[in-house]
Design an enzyme around this catalytic site. Sequence first.
Site, PDB file in Angstrom:
ATOM      1  N   ASP A  64      10.304  48.865  70.168  1.00 12.89           N
ATOM      2  CA  ASP A  64       9.061  48.646  70.658  1.00 12.89           C
ATOM      3  C   ASP A  64       8.089  49.755  69.924  1.00 12.89           C
ATOM      4  O   ASP A  64       8.441  50.576  69.184  1.00 12.89           O
ATOM      5  CB  ASP A  64       9.022  48.807  72.289  1.00 12.89           C
ATOM      6  N   TYR A  93      21.556  54.986  71.488  1.00 13.04           N
ATOM      7  CA  TYR A  93      20.025  55.351  71.667  1.00 13.04           C
ATOM      8  C   TYR A  93      20.074  56.675  72.320  1.00 13.04           C
ATOM      9  O   TYR A  93      20.969  57.186  73.082  1.00 13.04           O
ATOM     10  CB  TYR A  93      19.387  54.393  72.778  1.00 13.04           C
TER      11      TYR A  93
END
Length: 266
Positions: A59, A117
């Site tokens: 994003d 992540y």
Amino acid sequence: MRRLLHKMARYQVVLVYDGTEFYGFQRQARERTVQGVVEDALHRMGWQGSTILTAGRTDAGVHASGQVIAFDLNWLHSTEDLRNGLNANLPLDVAAHRVVEARPGFHPRYDALARQYRYQIFCQPDRNPLKERYAWRVWPAVKFEYLQQAARELTGWHDFVAFGTPPRAGGSTERIVTQARWQVSGDEFTFDIVANAFLYRMVRRLVNTQVLIAQGRIPLQALAAYLEGNPTELVQGMAPPNGLFLVEVIYPPEQSDYRTESLIPG
């Protein structure tokens, strides 16, 4: 030993980037994106392709120390020269960390076994410009033991439908999390999560929910209810993008021999 390549080959590249000034990874006509600047750099080096392959799309504002891309290129020099050429043509907030020749047909997304992540937070009542580019400032402070308890709920197979949407409409929302843990150093907290795949914005919703639990604002049982029940809508609230990093895309051993965790600031 420097090997000269005189044929079309597929190259696998590990990208590192600061996502602050990018409108996400995926190329867009009117916005600055990571894919856009990488493809511009490749075109300046004689690349004739139309789109690079990628392990995933981050994003706007999300960083990466281990994003993986691939492309076909007729390159007459070594992979070291290719890396240096890319870095000479890329802007300062993107770099090619490693370049290797991949097997024909390699796809950075579909060949991946798992992804890691990392999310970083720190607890201070007042803003800190030296930290907030790469971490979420949280106040009131969190309790570390509550973060640990919440993270333990995430490991294993779960339906994460409450925490994200699948890449394709109608796709499965079930994922297998093999690692979820928090670490603390002073007022800084780091969350690492490894799974076979992730839903869209899944990590940021999971982090926000865990922070609410660790602040005593919602009970730990709420997380279990989201994972075990049948929610009909996404959980409310999402951690901001600036604390999130794509750390590593994990491949079978014969396709990967690099580690990238040390590149994360903090």
